[in-house]
Design an enzyme around this catalytic site. Structure first.
Site, PDB file in Angstrom:
ATOM      1  N   ASP A  25       0.810  -1.214   0.000  1.00 50.92           N
ATOM      2  CA  ASP A  25       0.000   0.000   0.000  1.00 50.92           C
ATOM      3  C   ASP A  25       0.846   1.268   0.000  1.00 50.92           C
ATOM      4  O   ASP A  25       0.620   2.180  -0.803  1.00 50.92           O
ATOM      5  CB  ASP A  25      -0.946  -0.002   1.203  1.00 50.92           C
ATOM      6  CG  ASP A  25      -1.962  -1.131   1.134  1.00 50.92           C
ATOM      7  OD1 ASP A  25      -2.196  -1.647   0.035  1.00 50.92           O
ATOM      8  OD2 ASP A  25      -2.510  -1.503   2.187  1.00 50.92           O
ATOM      9  N   ARG A  33       0.301   0.417  16.861  1.00 50.81           N
ATOM     10  CA  ARG A  33      -0.084   1.609  16.110  1.00 50.81           C
ATOM     11  C   ARG A  33       0.124   2.913  16.877  1.00 50.81           C
ATOM     12  O   ARG A  33       0.629   3.888  16.308  1.00 50.81           O
ATOM     13  CB  ARG A  33      -1.541   1.495  15.635  1.00 50.81           C
ATOM     14  CG  ARG A  33      -1.796   0.371  14.622  1.00 50.81           C
ATOM     15  CD  ARG A  33      -0.646   0.139  13.700  1.00 50.81           C
ATOM     16  NE  ARG A  33      -0.980  -0.735  12.577  1.00 50.81           N
ATOM     17  CZ  ARG A  33      -0.087  -1.436  11.909  1.00 50.81           C
ATOM     18  NH1 ARG A  33       1.189  -1.391  12.277  1.00 50.81           N
ATOM     19  NH2 ARG A  33      -0.436  -2.169  10.883  1.00 50.81           N
ATOM     20  N   ASP A  40      -6.927   0.143  11.571  1.00 45.68           N
ATOM     21  CA  ASP A  40      -5.749   0.984  11.771  1.00 45.68           C
ATOM     22  C   ASP A  40      -5.993   2.448  11.437  1.00 45.68           C
ATOM     23  O   ASP A  40      -5.365   3.335  12.013  1.00 45.68           O
ATOM     24  CB  ASP A  40      -4.569   0.447  10.953  1.00 45.68           C
ATOM     25  CG  ASP A  40      -3.987  -0.813  11.558  1.00 45.68           C
ATOM     26  OD1 ASP A  40      -4.234  -1.066  12.746  1.00 45.68           O
ATOM     27  OD2 ASP A  40      -3.282  -1.546  10.843  1.00 45.68           O
ATOM     28  N   SER A  71      -2.307 -10.056   3.301  1.00 46.26           N
ATOM     29  CA  SER A  71      -1.991  -8.835   4.040  1.00 46.26           C
ATOM     30  C   SER A  71      -1.374  -9.245   5.373  1.00 46.26           C
ATOM     31  O   SER A  71      -1.989  -9.978   6.142  1.00 46.26           O
ATOM     32  CB  SER A  71      -3.273  -8.024   4.273  1.00 46.26           C
ATOM     33  OG  SER A  71      -2.997  -6.880   5.049  1.00 46.26           O
TER      34      SER A  71
END
Length: 409
Positions: free
Chosen positions: A19, A100, A129, A181
Site C-alpha cells: 500500500d 499503532r 488501523d 496482508s
C-alpha cells in the site's frame, strides 16, 4: 479541508509494503507541488525494513526517517497490556493494535518538527488501523490534515494496487499469488486476505512459507520443552535464570515457542467499524507470557482483586483495540493495574509441547497459597465446623426465596 495545491509538505507513514509503496508514487502524481517525507517505525519487522530507505528515495521521497521504536514499544505498550491481562474478545493478543499508537506518536512528532501540512497513511476504509492512527494524531497534532487514499482513490483492491505498481516499475516483495496482508512486529505476525477471507476454509498452515515464526503443532518435536520466566511486579525480566531486556526476551521466546508449534491463533473478530474479519496470528511469545502471567497472578492476587481485574482486562483490551490508547481512561486503568502488580513477582515454569502451553510450577515470595489451610490432610489451623454458619448466612436469601415458594405452593 485543504486543497491539494495548498499542501506543500506531506509526511507519509511508510512501511515499504504494497500500500505505502504505491502510495508514495501516487502522492507525487496527485500532489506534484508537495515534498513527501517517508517515516517508518521499527517495532520489530526485521528483514521487512531492509533497503527501505533506498526504496523510498528511489520512488519519490525527499527524506526518510527509520525510527528504532522497539524498546519503547515493549516497555511502554506491550508490558502495560500484558500486566492488564488484556485480550480482545478473550483471544486476540492485540499485536497490531498496540503497535499503532507508538508509531503514530512519532510520526506526529516528525510532522510537527518538519512543518508538514498533512500526514498520509495507507489504511483502508474498512480497517481498524485508520481509527488507531487518526485518534493518535488527534491527540498529538489535532489540526493536522489527513490524507487517506484508500478512502478516495481509483484503486479498489490489492490486485489493483499490484497492477498499479507493476505499471510504474515499483518494486514489491509480493505478487498476485502471495498477496496475504501481513503485519509483523516483536509480538506477532498476522495474516489476512485470500483464502482466509472465508471462515469455512481451514487456515493453510501447511502452505510453504505461510508460517514464518514457527511450525505447525504436528511438525513440532516429540520431546517437550520447558522455559522458566521470571517476573518483577508483573513484568517479565528473566528467561531460564538469565536477566534479559524486553526485546531480547521476546525474540528468544518467539524462537522457542515457534519451534514447539505454540501461539497460532485462527480468529474471527469484530472490527472497530463494525464488520467481522478473520485473521491468523502467530504469537508464540505472547501466548507463553500471558499464560505465565495468569499463573503467577493466581497465587499472588487475592480473590476479589483477581476477579475485578478480569473485568478491567476486557475494557482495557477494547480501549487498545479501538485506538483509544491516549485517553484518560486508559491512564486511570493503568494506575489500577499497576497497584495490582506490586506483588506479582516470582518464577513460572512453562511446558511447551506440540502447540500446547501448560504450567509446570510457580513460586513467589508473595504467594497467598498456604499449605496449612489448603491441605486435604489433617491440620490444626482450620475449623471445618465454621463452614456450617458461613453457609447458613451466605445462603440466607436463597432460603427465604425457597420458604416463600413453599408457602405459595
Amino acid at each position: 479541508m485543504k486543497r491539494p495545491e495548498d499542501i506543500k509538505k506531506i509526511v507519509l507513514m511508510y512501511s515499504g509494503g504494497l500500500d505505502t509503496s504505491v502510495m508514495l508514487t501516487w502522492l507525487k502524481e496527485h500532489y506534484p507541488n508537495s515534498e513527501v517525507i517517508a517515516v517508518a517505525g521499527d517495532v520489530g519487522q526485521g528483514e521487512e525494513l531492509d533497503g527501505l530507505e533506498e526504496k523510498a528515495l528511489a520512488t519519490g521521497a525527499s527524506k526518510v526517517y527509520v525510527l528504532d521504536l522497539k524498546q519503547e514499544f515493549v516497555e511502554d505498550f506491550i508490558w502495560a497490556t500484558l500486566k492488564a491481562g488484556a485480550r480482545y474478545e478473550r483471544e486476540y493478543l492485540l499485536g497490531t493494535a498496540f503497535a499503532r499508537p507508538v508509531i503514530a506518536k512519532h510520526v506526529a512528532e516528525i510532522a510537527r518538527r518538519e512543518g508538514a501540512d498533512a500526514i498520509c497513511h495507507g489504511c483502508t476504509g474498512k480497517g481498524n488501523d485508520q481509527v488507531r492512527f487518526e485518534l493518535t494524531f488527534k491527540h498529538f497534532c489535532p489540526g493536522m490534515h489527513i490524507i487517506a487514499p484508500w478512502r478516495s482513490w481509483e484503486i479498489k483492491s490489492r490486485d489493483d494496487a499490484i497492477a498499479y505498481a507493476e505499471a510504474r516499475n515499483i518494486p514489491l516483495k509480493i505478487d498476485h499469488e502471495s498477496n496475504y496482508s501481513k503485519d509483523k512486529n516483536l509480538w506477532h505476525l498476522s495474516h489476512e486476505g485470500l483464502d482466509l477471507e472465508d471462515p469455512a476454509n481451514e487456515a493453510p498452515l501447511d502452505k510453504p512459507g505461510f508460517l514464518e515464526l514457527g511450525l505447525r503443532p504436528e511438525d513440532a518435536p516429540d520431546q517437550a520443552a520447558y522455559v522458566t520466566i521470571g517476573f518483577a511486579q508483573g513484568i517479565p525480566v528473566a528467561l531460564d535464570g538469565e536477566q534479559l531486556d524486553g526485546v531480547a526476551l521476546l525474540e528468544r521466546l518467539n524462537e522457542i515457542g515457534g519451534a514447539n508449534g505454540v501461539g497460532i491463533d485462527d480468529l474471527v473478530e469484530n472490527r472497530v467499524v463494525g464488520m467481522k474479519s478473520r485473521s491468523v496470528y502467530e504469537n508464540p511469545a505472547g501466548r507463553i507470557l500471558h499464560k505465565a502471567h495468569d499463573i503467577l497472578e493466581s497465587i499472588t492476587l487475592d480473590r476479589d482483586t483477581q476477579h475485578y481485574k478480569e473485568l478491567i482486562a476486557a475494557r482495557y483490551a477494547e480501549l487498545v483495540y479501538y485506538g483509544q490508547w491516549y485517553t484518560p481512561l486508559r491512564e486511570a486503568l493503568d494506575a489500577f493495574v499497576d497497584s495490582t502488580q506490586r506483588n506479582v513477582t516470582g518464577e513460572v515454569k512453562i511446558k511447551l509441547y506440540k502447540g500446547n502451553i501448560t504450567g509446570a510450577g510457580v513460586t513467589s515470595p508473595h504467594s497467598l497459597w498456604n499449605e496449612a489451610f489448603a491441605t486435604f490432610n489433617e491440620d490444626d489451623v482450620y475449623d471445618q465446623s465454621d463452614s456450617e454458619g458461613f453457609i447458613n448466612l451466605f445462603g440466607l436469601s436463597m432460603k427465604m426465596q425457597g420458604l416463600l415458594r413453599e408457602g405459595q405452593e
